[in-house]
Write an enzyme that holds these catalytic residues in place. Structure first.
Site, mmCIF file in Angstrom:
data_model
loop_
_atom_site.group_PDB
_atom_site.id
_atom_site.type_symbol
_atom_site.label_atom_id
_atom_site.label_comp_id
_atom_site.label_asym_id
_atom_site.label_seq_id
_atom_site.Cartn_x
_atom_site.Cartn_y
_atom_site.Cartn_z
ATOM 1 C CD GLU A 91 9.926 14.090 10.717
ATOM 2 O OE1 GLU A 91 8.807 13.599 10.949
ATOM 3 O OE2 GLU A 91 10.824 13.479 10.107
ATOM 4 C CB CYS B 66 13.427 9.933 7.192
ATOM 5 S SG CYS B 66 14.415 8.908 6.107
ATOM 6 N N GLY C 243 2.971 5.542 12.994
ATOM 7 C CA GLY C 243 3.702 4.335 13.392
ATOM 8 C C GLY C 243 3.305 3.844 14.773
ATOM 9 N N GLY D 74 6.993 5.925 7.840
ATOM 10 C CA GLY D 74 6.115 7.091 7.832
ATOM 11 C C GLY D 74 6.305 7.876 9.104
ATOM 12 C CB SER D 75 4.273 10.525 10.611
ATOM 13 O OG SER D 75 3.039 9.869 10.734
ATOM 14 C CD GLU E 2 13.720 2.126 9.618
ATOM 15 O OE1 GLU E 2 14.135 3.221 10.050
ATOM 16 O OE2 GLU E 2 14.267 1.050 9.892
ATOM 17 C CE LYS F 65 -1.905 3.436 2.559
ATOM 18 N NZ LYS F 65 -1.919 4.305 1.466
HETATM 19 P P1 NAP Z 1 2.382 9.067 7.126
HETATM 20 O O1 NAP Z 1 1.348 10.114 7.023
HETATM 21 O O2 NAP Z 1 2.571 8.392 8.438
HETATM 22 O O3 NAP Z 1 2.037 8.006 5.991
HETATM 23 C C1 NAP Z 1 2.875 6.909 5.708
HETATM 24 C C2 NAP Z 1 2.035 5.786 5.124
HETATM 25 O O4 NAP Z 1 1.148 5.305 6.130
HETATM 26 C C3 NAP Z 1 1.160 6.213 3.953
HETATM 27 O O5 NAP Z 1 1.090 5.158 3.027
HETATM 28 C C4 NAP Z 1 -0.183 6.436 4.626
HETATM 29 O O6 NAP Z 1 -1.278 6.336 3.757
HETATM 30 C C5 NAP Z 1 -0.171 5.289 5.616
HETATM 31 N N1 NAP Z 1 -1.122 5.420 6.722
HETATM 32 C C6 NAP Z 1 -1.703 6.546 7.185
HETATM 33 N N2 NAP Z 1 -2.537 6.232 8.220
HETATM 34 C C7 NAP Z 1 -2.467 4.885 8.389
HETATM 35 C C8 NAP Z 1 -3.088 3.963 9.281
HETATM 36 N N3 NAP Z 1 -3.946 4.355 10.211
HETATM 37 N N4 NAP Z 1 -2.779 2.649 9.171
HETATM 38 C C9 NAP Z 1 -1.888 2.230 8.254
HETATM 39 N N5 NAP Z 1 -1.290 3.054 7.361
HETATM 40 C C10 NAP Z 1 -1.562 4.370 7.435
HETATM 41 O O7 NAP Z 1 3.813 9.638 6.722
HETATM 42 P P2 NAP Z 1 4.207 10.493 5.437
HETATM 43 O O8 NAP Z 1 3.744 11.889 5.643
HETATM 44 O O9 NAP Z 1 3.781 9.787 4.196
HETATM 45 O O10 NAP Z 1 5.795 10.433 5.481
HETATM 46 C C11 NAP Z 1 6.569 11.352 6.171
HETATM 47 C C12 NAP Z 1 7.128 10.748 7.445
HETATM 48 O O11 NAP Z 1 7.851 9.575 7.118
HETATM 49 C C13 NAP Z 1 8.107 11.642 8.144
HETATM 50 O O12 NAP Z 1 7.856 11.618 9.527
HETATM 51 C C14 NAP Z 1 9.460 11.017 7.837
HETATM 52 O O13 NAP Z 1 10.468 11.277 8.784
HETATM 53 C C15 NAP Z 1 9.093 9.584 7.791
HETATM 54 N N6 NAP Z 1 10.077 8.812 7.045
HETATM 55 C C16 NAP Z 1 10.921 8.007 7.749
HETATM 56 C C17 NAP Z 1 11.897 7.279 7.096
HETATM 57 C C18 NAP Z 1 12.838 6.393 7.863
HETATM 58 O O14 NAP Z 1 13.461 5.536 7.259
HETATM 59 N N7 NAP Z 1 12.967 6.548 9.169
HETATM 60 C C19 NAP Z 1 12.008 7.368 5.702
HETATM 61 C C20 NAP Z 1 11.129 8.211 5.017
HETATM 62 C C21 NAP Z 1 10.158 8.918 5.701
HETATM 63 P P3 NAP Z 1 -1.957 7.650 3.108
HETATM 64 O O15 NAP Z 1 -0.903 8.277 2.267
HETATM 65 O O16 NAP Z 1 -3.092 7.097 2.353
HETATM 66 O O17 NAP Z 1 -2.359 8.520 4.264
#
Ligand code: NAP
Length: 512
Positions: free
Chosen positions: A402, A302, A251, A246-247, A268, A193
């Protein structure tokens, strides 16, 4: 209905032209529509009038079908010899290399990073495909001497079953590959997904996976909202492992739900990465590293540097150089080679940056930036000027939370000891860096910084695929992507003892 979380809030976007192509889920080797009958749009963040396509608004029922297909495929796939699985990964890597420019251009159009960085993102996908293809001929276990005579002792890795892969939009090719390649080479099948902001990149990737020859059902793509599709994957009793990037907020929610089922989970999450600049550093080199780390991918990595911790003696000098260089960065469409900084991903990301810049004005001194960029063509996209705050304190909100945008806090400190303390004064622990010419201090930093990755005389970004990638503290839950470590997420260890003595031999008893 045609909405997407990323663009529904955009004021003034033109209605989608009816010619925008519609893309489909990929389940059991077939491209198919969602049971919802609904789609959402993906738009170009550099010009929101540009509609990339419509994508299936997935449902829990779609996920159930994808999981069923993955479960069925897993029975054969786990018995396919690992070197054969590796050959398919190799073909996939070669196909990505062949289509690198097309994938990179599609990525820039869909999520905005400048084209050179998009090529790097695709290259990371290629690198991990080739690395993991090689694992098909390794997948090392331990073979050890038994403590008893005429007895064999060894361990092997075995797949878990179905892997749920949930990814963000900021590395829309690299991160899915980081997850799917180790999952697949070890004999798992996947339900993928992608983020709702980058479904097109995900679709192009899965098209190439199908072409590479992954058997039907080994790779399944379900697009749609996290709260619907993501939740259904996390909650499915037939998905044995979740790999999520993701965030931290999302997470943590996933961890609670996966924890109730004792499901294997790799997280992550966020970062608040620091670059330390000591008085003896090559300041020009440090500025190069800071700009690349803070404003590359518009600060949406990230591993982005959002804190510069500088020894007081050179703080003014460094700040003057940073300000001068940050002002010259050219904003624009990332497809243009002359662009240094592309757009933010969507309107809500711009609004989040604006809120933090308001906070920053009360905590530090705004040196440059601090506004949206709306001149000319930029008015059609989500552009924000590279922003630097001076005289920020380590515990200020802009130095702790962040922001995920082009906002940099410069924090002056008296010496290395105070710098190391400040680096670690955060709940995150992904990446850190130090600029110094003193080899002894560099080694102290390598020891002292509480992050999963430490750079010396380089920025906070630039990980290579053959070392583990991941963070300490609230950046993750102890798992790692890439390198051999990635295999641990997707496999169970099995220890095997073969007694060929022909008699009962009791370990810990008969050999005493
Ligand atoms: P996000 O809003 O948490 O979304 C990440 C993924 O999770 C998306 O596919 C999102 O789908 C999905 N999601 C949202 N709500 C969910 C739920 N309740 N259950 C399961 N999945 C769900 O994060 P983002 O804004 O896309 O990414 C930015 C964040 O990622 C930042 O905090 C960044 O630091 C972090 N990041 C970390 C790393 C690492 O390796 N540590 C690498 C890259 C990014 P939708 O898009 O449909 O909402």
């Amino acid at each position: 209905m045609t909405t997407t979380a990323s663009t529904a809030a955009d004021p003034g976007t033109a209605p989608a032209p009816t010619t925008a192509p519609t893309f489909r889920h990929f389940i059991a080797g077939e491209w198919c529509d969602s049971t919802s009958g609904q789609t959402f749009e993906s738009r170009n963040p550099a010009d929101t009038r540009d509609v990339i396509g419509r994508f299936q608004q997935g449902t829990a029922a779609d996920v159930a079908m994808a999981v069923k297909a993955a479960e069925t495929a897993a029975r054969l796939w786990r018995r396919t010899p690992a070197p054969k699985r590796g050959e398919i990964l190799y073909r996939f890597g070669a196909l990505m290399a062949e289509h690198k420019e097309r994938l990179a251009r599609a990525m820039t159009r869909e999520m905005g990073k400048v084209i050179a960085e998009a090529r790097g993102d695709v290259q990371e996908g290629i690198d991990i495909a080739f690395l993991m293809a090689g694992e098909g001929r390794r997948l090392f276990g331990d073979t050890v001497p038994s403590e008893l005579p005429d007895k064999w002792a060894m361990s092997i890795r075995q797949p878990l079953g179905v892997a749920g892969i949930i990814t963000p939009w900021n590395f829309p090719i690299a991160i899915p590959c980081w997850k799917m390649m180790p999952a697949l080479v070890t004999g798992n099948t996947v339900v993928f997904k992608p983020a709702s902001d980058t479904p097109h990149c995900a679709t192009l990737l899965v098209e190439l996976m199908a072409e590479a020859g992954f058997p039907p059902g080994t790779v399944n793509l379900v697009t749609g909202r996290g709260e619907e599709v993501g939740d259904a994957i996390v909650d499915s009793p037939d998905v044995q492992v979740i790999s999520f990037t993701g965030s931290s907020a999302t997470g943590k929610g996933i961890a609670q739900r996966a924890g109730r089922r004792l499901k294997r989970l790799s997280l992550e999450l966020g970062g608040k990465n620091a670059i330390v600049v000591l008085a003896d550093a090559d300041l020009d080199l440090a500025v190069d590293g800071i700009l690349w780390s803070a404003f590359g991918t518009t600060g949406q990595r990230c591993t982005a540097c959002s804190r510069v911790i500088v020894e007081q003696a050179v703080a003014d000098d460094l700040l003057a150089r940073l300000e001068a260089r940050a002002r010259t960065l050219r904003l624009g469409d990332g497809q243009d080679d002359a662009t240094d900084v592309g757009p933010l991903i969507n309107e809500s990301a711009v609004e989040k940056v604006e809120r933090y810049v308001d906070v920053g004005r009360t905590e530090g001194e705004l040196v440059t930036g601090g506004t949206r960029a709306t001149d000319g063509e930029l008015a059609h996209g989500h552009f924000y000027r590279p922003t630097v705050f001076a005289n920020v304190k380590p515990m200020d909100r802009i130095a702790q939370e962040e922001i995920f945008g082009p906002v940099l806090s410069v924090i002056p400190v008296p010496d290395y000891a105070a710098a190391a303390t400040a680096v670690n004064q955060t709940r995150y622990g992904l990446s850190s860096s130090i600029f110094t010419r003193d080899v002894n201090v560099a080694f102290r930093a390598m020891r002292d910084f509480e992050t999963g990755i430490v750079y010396v005389n380089a920025g906070t970004t630039g990980a290579e695929t053959h070392l583990p990638f991941g963070g300490w503290k609230e950046t993750g839950n102890g798992h790692r992507e890439a390198g051999h470590a990635a295999l641990d997420t997707y496999t169970e260890w099995k220890s095997i003892y073969v007694d060929f003595s022909g008699r009962l031999q009791r370990a810990q008893i008969d050999n005493q």
